[in-house]
Design a protein around this motif. Structure first.
Motif, short mmCIF file in Angstrom:
data_model
loop_
_atom_site.label_atom_id
_atom_site.label_comp_id
_atom_site.label_asym_id
_atom_site.label_seq_id
_atom_site.Cartn_x
_atom_site.Cartn_y
_atom_site.Cartn_z
N ASP A 228 0.88 -1.06 0.07
CA ASP A 228 0.15 -0.01 -0.11
C ASP A 228 1.06 1.12 0.06
OD1 ASP A 228 -1.93 1.94 0.27
OD2 ASP A 228 -2.75 1.09 2.09
N ALA A 229 0.97 2.03 -0.92
CA ALA A 229 1.89 2.97 -1.24
C ALA A 229 1.35 4.13 -2.18
CB ALA A 229 3.16 2.64 -1.79
N SER A 230 1.97 5.28 -2.20
CA SER A 230 1.98 6.29 -3.28
C SER A 230 3.15 6.35 -4.02
CB SER A 230 1.57 7.58 -2.50
OG SER A 230 0.60 7.41 -1.58
N ALA A 231 2.99 7.10 -5.08
CA ALA A 231 4.31 7.48 -6.00
C ALA A 231 4.73 8.81 -5.56
CB ALA A 231 3.79 7.38 -7.65
N ARG A 237 -0.87 6.62 -6.47
CA ARG A 237 -0.95 5.16 -5.68
C ARG A 237 0.00 4.24 -6.39
NH1 ARG A 237 -4.95 6.48 -8.46
NH2 ARG A 237 -6.00 5.00 -9.73
N ASP A 238 0.56 3.18 -5.57
CA ASP A 238 1.18 2.20 -6.32
C ASP A 238 0.97 1.00 -5.20
OD1 ASP A 238 2.92 0.54 -7.28
OD2 ASP A 238 4.85 1.70 -6.38
N ASP A 239 -0.34 0.54 -5.24
CA ASP A 239 -0.90 -0.83 -4.43
C ASP A 239 -0.53 -1.98 -5.23
OD1 ASP A 239 -1.44 1.38 -2.90
OD2 ASP A 239 -3.47 1.35 -3.44
N GLU A 240 -0.35 -3.11 -4.52
CA GLU A 240 -0.19 -4.22 -5.10
C GLU A 240 -0.51 -5.47 -4.32
OE1 GLU A 240 3.42 -7.20 -6.68
OE2 GLU A 240 3.66 -5.22 -7.20
N THR A 241 -1.26 -6.56 -4.89
CA THR A 241 -1.61 -7.77 -3.93
C THR A 241 -0.85 -8.72 -5.22
OG1 THR A 241 -3.58 -6.91 -2.90
CG2 THR A 241 -3.18 -9.24 -2.99
N PHE A 242 -0.04 -9.82 -4.57
CA PHE A 242 0.59 -10.76 -5.53
C PHE A 242 0.69 -11.82 -4.31
CE2 PHE A 242 4.21 -13.26 -6.18
CZ PHE A 242 3.80 -13.82 -7.66
N LEU A 243 0.04 -13.19 -4.84
CA LEU A 243 -0.27 -14.21 -4.27
C LEU A 243 0.42 -15.46 -5.35
CD1 LEU A 243 -3.40 -13.74 -2.10
CD2 LEU A 243 -1.06 -13.80 -1.43
N MET A 244 1.11 -16.43 -4.91
CA MET A 244 1.39 -17.43 -5.92
C MET A 244 1.75 -18.89 -4.74
SD MET A 244 4.87 -17.63 -8.24
CE MET A 244 6.19 -17.72 -7.03
#
Length: 532
Positions: A228-231, A237-244
């Motif tokens: 959860d971030a901003s540029a 914003r610079d949001d990401e969800t990664f699941l593997m």
């Protein structure tokens, strides 16, 4: 006069007093050891443990010694007739690289991140040329216009410089990049990281695995990242969800099957909106539109990799990948300075949304045999790829903005549709390679590949579809000389056969979409906004 060459560097590093103290300590140790030996007491030294497997563990070392990227057959880098760089997971972690551009930044011949704040795509070139990218040896396409990859998913990133279309198919003469997916392994391991920093950055990541069965026949691996971030500028914003998640089945040393499922969701922005030419604003200032500034990615990928060794030098393997993705972006950017008001910048809207489904598969058969001083390795490989993608692009005028007193006008109700298309591509290929090693010093490599492409492009606005069948033959020959165990030289030639369009036809279809505009996406929407 003879001069001791070691004294001055030691004094420079330690200082004169330190050298004397070190000498005294060494003398004490030697005297004590000698006294113990004279007394007949054995001296037991601490054991030195050498782990020979570290060189093949990408999570434990930054130095990789083997790769299959140069010829699709695993080999020492010194035996590969190509310039290959391997960035391991350990190096990626040590450099805290969080994007493909950062991973490739220290690779010779690679120019990365040359579009500045434009974060829509992975931007890099090799030897001045655009490149194609691959994942586990299967094509992903060009990085420009494609999805930005999550490097936390990869065990290593392999960079191959020079022409290599015989091995991988469609590629540019500068080179190509191959991403290798993390797989479960039959051992317990784990890593977790928590990060916080500037631009409201908060992140947690994990990567762990273990045996499912006591004998290690089944093992699992779970990898993920939440951010959860901003540029670096306002309204970003610079949001990401990664699941593997991955499972490996290894009933014996000769057989392995790994299945990995990963999901990537990003909610970011494509760029800062730009600053007017000749101005000097703080980099955080924003002259786009906060309510029309987005870059979204939603992709799910299933990968299966199988390998089996029959013994006697005969091995088979196969890789399969199925992926579904949706992407979109939209923003207002500065196009110039108003002639009527010198502190006012003119702007345009630009947006795109797309979706794709891909099935890719390959099968390979390798036979290794030795005839006296000649070692032979033969490979035959077949590939198949079927991809359907849809894309819509919109563009139109946006209200001007005063950069001394910016007033935002809000999300546009709609942006005129510029083009909309469907692309269907089916690719089939056969690849043959023969490698002969003479006296473990000279290595002759020869390869031949045949590709068949069936492409259909449909303009959804006019209803016109164009189709074509293209075939291509490529060849390669290389010679490697291992001068020493640490040095080898090689020469390589890659030729491209004549491409012929066997059939090209144009037909008219009813347009699927005839409207002149595409609805603008709301920032809070999930997935792809508007209608394709």
């Amino acid at each position: 006069m003879f001069r001791d060459k070691t004294a001055r560097p030691l004094r420079r590093f330690f200082g004169c007093g330190s050298v004397l103290a070190l000498s005294a300590a060494l003398a004490t140790v030697l005297l004590a050891t000698g006294a113990a030996a004279q007394d007949g007491q054995p001296v037991v030294l601490a054991p030195v443990v050498i782990d020979a497997s570290v060189g093949d563990d990408d999570a434990a070392t930054v130095v990789a010694t083997r790769s299959s990227a140069g010829s699709k057959m695993a080999a020492e880098l010194l035996d590969t007739p190509a310039s290959v760089s391997v960035i391991t997971a350990r190096e990626i972690q040590a450099r805290n690289a969080t994007s493909v551009e950062q991973v490739l930044a220290y690779s010779a011949g690679v120019t990365a991140d040359f579009y500045g704040s434009d974060d829509r795509f992975d931007n890099f070139r090799i030897r001045g040329f655009g490149v194609y990218t691959y994942r586990d040896g299967l094509s992903l396409g060009r990085p420009f216009g494609n999805i930005r990859e999550e490097v936390f998913a990869f065990e290593r990133v392999e960079v191959i410089r020079g022409a290599n279309s015989t091995t991988f198919g469609i590629s540019d003469p500068g080179g190509m990049v191959n991403y290798v997916t993390k797989r479960a392994r039959p051992e317990r391991f784990g890593d977790i990281h928590v990060a916080a920093g500037s631009n409201d950055h908060a992140e947690v990541g994990f990567d762990f695995g273990d045996r499912i069965t006591p004998d290690g026949t089944l093992s699992y691996r779970l990898t993920g990242k939440l951010r959860d971030a901003s540029a670096e500028y306002d309204h970003s914003r610079d949001d990401e969800t990664f699941l593997m998640a991955g499972v490996t089945w290894q009933p014996d040393a000769a057989t392995s099957l790994s299945v990995t499922l990963d999901h990537l969701n990003r909610d970011g922005v494509p760029g800062s909106g730009g600053h007017p030419v000749g101005t000097d604003f703080d980099r955080s200032r924003f002259f786009g539109e906060p309510d029309y500034n987005y870059r979204g990615t939603d992709r799910t990928t299933l990968t299966a990799i199988f390998d089996h060794d029959f013994g006697g030098g005969l091995t088979v393997g196969s890789t399969l990948r199925y992926a579904e993705s949706k992407t979109d972006f939209g923003y207002a950017y500065i196009t110039g300075i108003s002639t009527e008001a010198p502190t006012t910048a003119t702007r345009d809207y630009f947006g795109n949304e797309g979706s794709a489904k891909e099935f890719a598969w390959d099968a390979r058969l390798q036979y290794d045999r030795r005839f006296g001083d000649v070692a032979s390795r033969s490979l035959i490989r077949v590939e198949y790829r079927d991809t359907t993608s849809r894309t819509a692009t919109c563009w139109g005028n946006a209200p001007a903005i005063n950069w001394q007193n910016p007033v935002y006008t809000g999300r546009p109700a709609s942006v005129p549709l510029l083009r909309s298309s469907i692309s269907d591509q089916e690719t089939k290929a056969v690849y043959l390679q023969q490698e002969l090693s003479f006296a473990d010093r000279y290595i002759l490599t020869a390869g031949l590949r045949r590709d068949w492409l069936d492409i259909t492009q449909t303009d959804r606005l006019s209803g016109v579809a164009e189709s074509g069948e293209v075939s291509e033959t490529t060849g390669r020959v290389a010679l490697t000389y291992k001068a020493t165990p640490e040095l080898s030289v090689y020469g390589s030639y890659a030729g491209i056969g004549r491409a012929g369009i066997a059939d090209r036809r144009t037909r008219t279809r009813r347009a699927v979409r005839t409207g002149p505009e595409i609805p603008a996406r709301r920032v809070a929407d999930a997935g792809v906004g508007g209608a394709l």
